[in-house]
Design an enzyme around this catalytic site. Structure first.
Site, short mmCIF file in Angstrom:
data_model
loop_
_atom_site.label_atom_id
_atom_site.label_comp_id
_atom_site.label_asym_id
_atom_site.label_seq_id
_atom_site.Cartn_x
_atom_site.Cartn_y
_atom_site.Cartn_z
N CYS A 163 0.81 -1.23 0.00
CA CYS A 163 0.00 0.00 0.00
C CYS A 163 0.84 1.27 0.00
O CYS A 163 0.29 2.38 -0.03
CB CYS A 163 -0.95 -0.01 1.19
SG CYS A 163 -2.04 -1.47 1.17
N HIS A 303 -2.81 8.16 5.85
CA HIS A 303 -3.04 6.82 5.31
C HIS A 303 -4.36 6.27 5.83
O HIS A 303 -5.07 5.58 5.09
CB HIS A 303 -1.88 5.90 5.71
CG HIS A 303 -1.98 4.52 5.15
ND1 HIS A 303 -1.87 4.25 3.80
CD2 HIS A 303 -2.23 3.32 5.75
CE1 HIS A 303 -2.00 2.96 3.59
NE2 HIS A 303 -2.24 2.37 4.76
N GLU A 314 -1.10 5.77 13.57
CA GLU A 314 -0.72 6.91 12.76
C GLU A 314 -0.93 8.22 13.52
O GLU A 314 -0.11 9.14 13.44
CB GLU A 314 -1.52 6.94 11.45
CG GLU A 314 -1.07 8.05 10.50
CD GLU A 314 -1.73 8.00 9.14
OE1 GLU A 314 -1.30 8.75 8.24
OE2 GLU A 314 -2.68 7.21 8.96
N LYS A 335 -9.89 8.26 2.06
CA LYS A 335 -10.33 6.87 1.93
C LYS A 335 -11.75 6.68 2.44
O LYS A 335 -12.43 5.73 2.05
CB LYS A 335 -9.39 5.94 2.70
CG LYS A 335 -8.01 5.73 2.08
CD LYS A 335 -7.22 4.70 2.86
CE LYS A 335 -5.85 4.46 2.26
NZ LYS A 335 -4.90 5.57 2.54
N HIS A 340 -9.80 2.06 -0.07
CA HIS A 340 -8.35 1.89 -0.06
C HIS A 340 -7.89 1.26 -1.37
O HIS A 340 -8.15 0.08 -1.63
CB HIS A 340 -7.97 1.00 1.12
CG HIS A 340 -6.50 0.90 1.36
ND1 HIS A 340 -5.56 1.64 0.65
CD2 HIS A 340 -5.78 0.15 2.24
CE1 HIS A 340 -4.35 1.34 1.08
NE2 HIS A 340 -4.46 0.44 2.04
N PHE A 399 2.09 -3.37 3.92
CA PHE A 399 2.43 -4.66 4.55
C PHE A 399 3.94 -4.89 4.42
O PHE A 399 4.56 -4.52 3.42
CB PHE A 399 1.68 -5.80 3.86
CG PHE A 399 0.23 -5.94 4.28
CD1 PHE A 399 -0.33 -5.14 5.25
CD2 PHE A 399 -0.57 -6.91 3.68
CE1 PHE A 399 -1.66 -5.28 5.63
CE2 PHE A 399 -1.91 -7.06 4.04
CZ PHE A 399 -2.45 -6.25 5.01
#
Length: 413
Positions: A163, A303, A314, A335, A340, A399
């Site tokens: 991502c 994010h 975050e 988002k 996403h 990831f």
């Protein structure tokens, strides 16, 4: 001394709009693109919702005989590139083509084609597999096709960092221009993995929202009711140019790119450390690279995917990086409207960040009704906010603990 890099074009294809201005208008108005999945039968699936790009007709951008040779992510990358080039009015005749590069990434690539061709193999055997199978699926073919179709002969590459993919693509392109390897870059990301295996795989991890009866409220970053992210699809492409190259052709400059930061969590395959150290170091590195103080940043496109752990961590990282200034920042998650986009997320959100600077409007976070404890920053809830945005950041985490942030500011000579 590193050369200055500016953004002259933004091309967006998303669940809320086909085209840059259509997407941007939808985001400003807080419109939601998340619905029940229409592209396949979701009976028996725990998650039955996604941010699909509706009414996308690749034949408007690609010759019909070529469409079958490309995965959906490639088709979308080509369309987004067309939008970006229209936005920038960039052309590159043969004498400058070798100074224009392409760097478009994808987290997963042609997942839809892999599923389809595997089904063909099981039903009909290996001789029925399409001869276009491999080039329709591999990640760098988005860059490859764009290069072939545009004639861009400069650096040609791709990223696949989950991502964080397209933020890395934009950042790496920024470096290529800074250090003289190219004068312009067509860069971004594309993703199209709303498919039975794609949705089923993420659902098996219990990573997805299961608000199937209320898709428009499913993605709710920082809210107490969040229960997972919502997969989206689409593509986004930015045109980056060296400042003097852009000025020489009379380009309209949307913003200047001034910083790029990376880090690795070195912690866990899917979860960041609780103190958000990787995200903190990424943002710190981006600010150092940009040569700006934390207090100079006005807006962050976070994010924030609507997961219980990720949103909180975050927020902690932002507080650590920005200190007292964190409470004065506008921080939002688009988002909440488009879902996403995985490998395409960073480019879409970077593009929206550039447009936020252009129009001096912070995009909203939708569905934020009751913030979780510790999630106490200014998340621009509900409605877009006209405000002064001189410097802005866009965050991406992937990831494997791979992180990237890009920093933009208003252009001044």
């Amino acid at each position: 001394m590193a050369r200055r890099v500016v953004v002259t074009g933004v091309g967006l294809l998303s669940p809320v709009g086909i085209g840059t201005e259509e997407t941007w208008q939808a985001i400003r108005e807080g419109r939601n693109g998340i619905t029940r999945i229409e592209s396949f039968d979701t009976t028996g699936f725990a998650c039955q919702i996604a941010g699909e790009v509706k009414n996308f007709d690749p034949s408007l951008y690609i010759e019909k005989k070529e469409i079958k040779k490309m995965g959906r992510f490639i088709q979308m990358a080509i369309a987004a590139t067309e939008f970006a080039l229209q936005s920038s009015a960039l052309s590159f005749p043969p004498e400058v083509a070798e100074r224009v590069g392409v760097y478009i990434g994808s987290g997963i690539g042609g997942f839809d084609v892999i599923e389809r061709e595997h089904k063909t193999f099981l039903q009909h055997g290996p001789r029925r597999i399409s001869p276009f199978f491999i080039p329709a699926t591999i990640i760098n073919l988005a860059s490859g096709y764009v290069s072939i179709r545009t004639g861009a002969q400069g650096p040609n590459s791709a990223t696949a960092t989950a991502c964080a993919t397209s933020s890395h693509a934009i950042g790496d392109s920024f470096r290529l221009i800074q250090h003289g390897y190219a004068d312009a870059m067509i860069t971004g990301g594309a993703e199209a993995c709303i498919s039975p295996m794609g949705i089923g795989g993420f659902a098996a991890m219990r990573a997805l929202s299961t608000r199937n009866d209320s898709p428009e409220t499913a993605c709710r970053p920082w809210d107490q009711g969040r229960d997972g992210f919502v997969v989206g699809e689409g593509a986004a492409v930015l045109i980056l140019e060296e400042l003097e190259f852009a000025k020489a052709r009379g380009a309209k400059i949307l913003a200047e790119m001034i910083g790029y930061g990376m880090s690795g969590d070195a912690y866990h395959v899917t979860s960041p450390a609780e103190d958000g150290d990787g995200a903190f170091r990424m943002m710190r590195n981006a600010l150092r690279d940009a040569g700006v103080e934390p207090s100079e940043v006005d807006y962050i496109n976070a994010h924030a995917t609507s997961t219980e752990i990720g949103d909180l961590i975050e927020t902690r990282a932002i507080k650590r990086c920005f200190g007292e200034h964190a409470s004065r920042l506008a921080v939002s998650s688009t988002k909440s409207m488009h879902g996403h986009l995985l490998g395409g997320a960073g480019a879409l959100e970077a593009g929206l960040t550039v447009l936020a600077i252009r129009d001096q409007i912070a995009p909203p976070t939708r569905n934020l009704e009751t913030p979780s404890p510790e999630c106490d920053l200014d998340y621009v809830p509900g409605r877009a906010r006209p405000m002064t945005i001189r410097t802005a950041m866009s965050n991406s985490f992937g990831f494997g603990g791979t992180n990237a942030a890009v920093v933009f500011r208003q252009y001044s000579a």
